[in-house]
Motif scaffolding. Structure first.
Motif, PDB file in Angstrom:
ATOM      1  N   ASP A  46       0.805  -1.215   0.000  1.00 58.87           N
ATOM      2  CA  ASP A  46       0.000   0.000   0.000  1.00 58.87           C
ATOM      3  C   ASP A  46       0.845   1.276   0.000  1.00 58.87           C
ATOM      4  N   ARG A  47       1.991   1.239   0.666  1.00 64.21           N
ATOM      5  CA  ARG A  47       2.822   2.448   0.751  1.00 64.21           C
ATOM      6  C   ARG A  47       4.285   2.053   0.949  1.00 64.21           C
ATOM      7  N   HIS A  48       5.094   2.330  -0.056  1.00 65.23           N
ATOM      8  CA  HIS A  48       6.532   2.040   0.034  1.00 65.23           C
ATOM      9  C   HIS A  48       7.167   3.002   1.037  1.00 65.23           C
ATOM     10  N   PRO A  49       8.005   2.504   1.941  1.00 61.90           N
ATOM     11  CA  PRO A  49       8.569   3.377   2.977  1.00 61.90           C
ATOM     12  C   PRO A  49       9.485   4.476   2.431  1.00 61.90           C
ATOM     13  N   THR A  50      10.050   4.280   1.243  1.00 61.63           N
ATOM     14  CA  THR A  50      10.973   5.270   0.699  1.00 61.63           C
ATOM     15  C   THR A  50      10.276   6.368  -0.086  1.00 61.63           C
ATOM     16  N   ASP A  51       9.342   5.987  -0.983  1.00 63.97           N
ATOM     17  CA  ASP A  51       8.741   6.991  -1.865  1.00 63.97           C
ATOM     18  C   ASP A  51       7.265   7.262  -1.587  1.00 63.97           C
ATOM     19  N   GLY A  52       6.631   6.476  -0.701  1.00 64.10           N
ATOM     20  CA  GLY A  52       5.242   6.706  -0.341  1.00 64.10           C
ATOM     21  C   GLY A  52       4.209   6.199  -1.338  1.00 64.10           C
ATOM     22  N   GLU A 101      -7.726   0.380 -10.339  1.00 64.04           N
ATOM     23  CA  GLU A 101      -8.989   0.950  -9.864  1.00 64.04           C
ATOM     24  C   GLU A 101      -9.061   0.923  -8.340  1.00 64.04           C
ATOM     25  N   ARG A 102      -8.612  -0.160  -7.757  1.00 63.91           N
ATOM     26  CA  ARG A 102      -8.579  -0.281  -6.292  1.00 63.91           C
ATOM     27  C   ARG A 102      -7.738   0.840  -5.689  1.00 63.91           C
ATOM     28  N   LEU A 103      -6.602   1.124  -6.312  1.00 65.83           N
ATOM     29  CA  LEU A 103      -5.717   2.176  -5.809  1.00 65.83           C
ATOM     30  C   LEU A 103      -6.305   3.568  -6.053  1.00 65.83           C
ATOM     31  N   ARG A 104      -6.979   3.760  -7.179  1.00 69.99           N
ATOM     32  CA  ARG A 104      -7.658   5.045  -7.429  1.00 69.99           C
ATOM     33  C   ARG A 104      -8.727   5.295  -6.357  1.00 69.99           C
ATOM     34  N   GLU A 105      -9.487   4.254  -6.024  1.00 71.63           N
ATOM     35  CA  GLU A 105     -10.513   4.388  -4.989  1.00 71.63           C
ATOM     36  C   GLU A 105      -9.911   4.775  -3.650  1.00 71.63           C
ATOM     37  N   ARG A 106      -8.676   4.376  -3.423  1.00 70.36           N
ATOM     38  CA  ARG A 106      -7.962   4.726  -2.191  1.00 70.36           C
ATOM     39  C   ARG A 106      -7.265   6.088  -2.326  1.00 70.36           C
ATOM     40  N   ARG A 107      -7.494   6.764  -3.446  1.00 68.61           N
ATOM     41  CA  ARG A 107      -6.981   8.114  -3.721  1.00 68.61           C
ATOM     42  C   ARG A 107      -5.464   8.179  -3.897  1.00 68.61           C
ATOM     43  N   HIS A 108      -4.857   7.089  -4.363  1.00 65.96           N
ATOM     44  CA  HIS A 108      -3.437   7.120  -4.696  1.00 65.96           C
ATOM     45  C   HIS A 108      -3.263   7.820  -6.032  1.00 65.96           C
ATOM     46  N   ARG A 109      -2.233   8.628  -6.149  1.00 65.09           N
ATOM     47  CA  ARG A 109      -2.017   9.379  -7.384  1.00 65.09           C
ATOM     48  C   ARG A 109      -1.140   8.642  -8.392  1.00 65.09           C
ATOM     49  N   GLY A 110      -0.490   7.570  -7.959  1.00 65.16           N
ATOM     50  CA  GLY A 110       0.351   6.784  -8.850  1.00 65.16           C
ATOM     51  C   GLY A 110       0.697   5.459  -8.205  1.00 65.16           C
ATOM     52  N   GLY A 118      18.927  -8.203  -4.812  1.00 62.95           N
ATOM     53  CA  GLY A 118      19.989  -7.479  -5.501  1.00 62.95           C
ATOM     54  C   GLY A 118      20.007  -7.663  -7.009  1.00 62.95           C
ATOM     55  N   ARG A 119      18.890  -8.119  -7.595  1.00 62.67           N
ATOM     56  CA  ARG A 119      18.820  -8.346  -9.036  1.00 62.67           C
ATOM     57  C   ARG A 119      18.594  -7.015  -9.759  1.00 62.67           C
ATOM     58  N   PRO A 120      19.210  -6.829 -10.944  1.00 62.67           N
ATOM     59  CA  PRO A 120      18.993  -5.590 -11.704  1.00 62.67           C
ATOM     60  C   PRO A 120      17.539  -5.475 -12.161  1.00 62.67           C
ATOM     61  N   CYS A 121      16.947  -4.304 -11.924  1.00 62.60           N
ATOM     62  CA  CYS A 121      15.526  -4.087 -12.236  1.00 62.60           C
ATOM     63  C   CYS A 121      15.293  -2.764 -12.945  1.00 62.60           C
ATOM     64  N   VAL A 122      14.194  -2.732 -13.673  1.00 60.46           N
ATOM     65  CA  VAL A 122      13.655  -1.516 -14.269  1.00 60.46           C
ATOM     66  C   VAL A 122      12.513  -1.083 -13.359  1.00 60.46           C
ATOM     67  N   VAL A 123      12.601   0.107 -12.791  1.00 62.66           N
ATOM     68  CA  VAL A 123      11.535   0.631 -11.954  1.00 62.66           C
ATOM     69  C   VAL A 123      10.582   1.402 -12.859  1.00 62.66           C
ATOM     70  N   MET A 124       9.282   1.076 -12.723  1.00 61.70           N
ATOM     71  CA  MET A 124       8.268   1.681 -13.589  1.00 61.70           C
ATOM     72  C   MET A 124       7.210   2.362 -12.726  1.00 61.70           C
ATOM     73  N   HIS A 125       6.572   3.377 -13.321  1.00 62.54           N
ATOM     74  CA  HIS A 125       5.559   4.174 -12.637  1.00 62.54           C
ATOM     75  C   HIS A 125       4.383   4.397 -13.567  1.00 62.54           C
ATOM     76  N   LYS A 126       3.185   4.434 -12.989  1.00 61.96           N
ATOM     77  CA  LYS A 126       1.999   4.823 -13.732  1.00 61.96           C
ATOM     78  C   LYS A 126       1.217   5.840 -12.914  1.00 61.96           C
ATOM     79  N   GLN A 127       0.892   6.945 -13.551  1.00 61.71           N
ATOM     80  CA  GLN A 127       0.076   7.973 -12.934  1.00 61.71           C
ATOM     81  C   GLN A 127      -1.369   7.486 -12.902  1.00 61.71           C
ATOM     82  N   LEU A 128      -2.046   7.675 -11.773  1.00 62.13           N
ATOM     83  CA  LEU A 128      -3.420   7.186 -11.624  1.00 62.13           C
ATOM     84  C   LEU A 128      -4.450   8.309 -11.587  1.00 62.13           C
ATOM     85  N   LEU A 129      -4.162   9.409 -10.952  1.00 62.26           N
ATOM     86  CA  LEU A 129      -5.132  10.505 -10.818  1.00 62.26           C
ATOM     87  C   LEU A 129      -4.741  11.680 -11.681  1.00 62.26           C
TER      88      LEU A 129
END
Length: 151
Positions: A64-70, A98-107, A140-151
């Motif tokens: 629900d909420r990452h401790p580093t970026d919220g 949709e579940r996250l939008r209902e919880r008013r998350h912006r991304g 420690g595996r190499p990853c691509v961090v991705m983001h999607k705007q919700l609101l």
């Protein structure tokens, strides 16, 4: 747990890419312990998706909420291998968004293993964008961090 083990076993490519489990010898007890640990984390949920007839078709681990970026994070979205390329991943993603939008998350964010380009292409096709590259916190595996705007 047998159903969840079957779900993982139906995705041998992911299991090999992630390096956590051998699909031919899935340790059900370890898989259960890992998912319980995930679900018991603060703000974490392990959601199971079922067909109308009860068959397990997917699994989502959601923070629900990452401790580093919220932001909320999808830790894992897995669809049964028999249902790949049939829109199930898109539908599960839409439900989570949709579940996250209902919880008013912006991304929302997630990390894709760099050695899994088909997963990166899937998320890109749904409007997710790369924002960073770094190692995952757990292995420690190499990853691509991705983001999607919700609101």
């Amino acid at each position: 747990m047998a159903e969840v083990a079957d779900l993982y076993a139906s995705n041998p490519g992911y299991c090999r890419t992630a390096g956590e489990y051998e699909p031919e010898h899935l340790p059900t007890e370890r898989l259960e312990a890992d998912l319980r640990e995930e679900a018991e984390g603060e703000g974490c949920e392990v959601l199971l998706a079922r067909e109308r007839h009860g068959r397990l078709v997917g699994l989502v681990c959601l923070l629900d909420r990452h401790p580093t970026d919220g932001f909320p994070w999808i830790g894992l979205l897995m669809v049964h291998g028999d249902l790949h390329r049939q829109g199930m991943g898109r539908r599960l993603t839409a439900v989570v968004e949709e579940r996250l939008r209902e919880r008013r998350h912006r991304g929302v964010r997630l990390a894709v293993l760099e050695n899994n380009p088909s997963a990166t292409a899937f998320w890109n096709s749904l409007g997710w964008r790369e924002i960073d590259r770094r190692a995952d916190n757990q292995h420690g595996r190499p990853c691509v961090v991705m983001h999607k705007q919700l609101l």
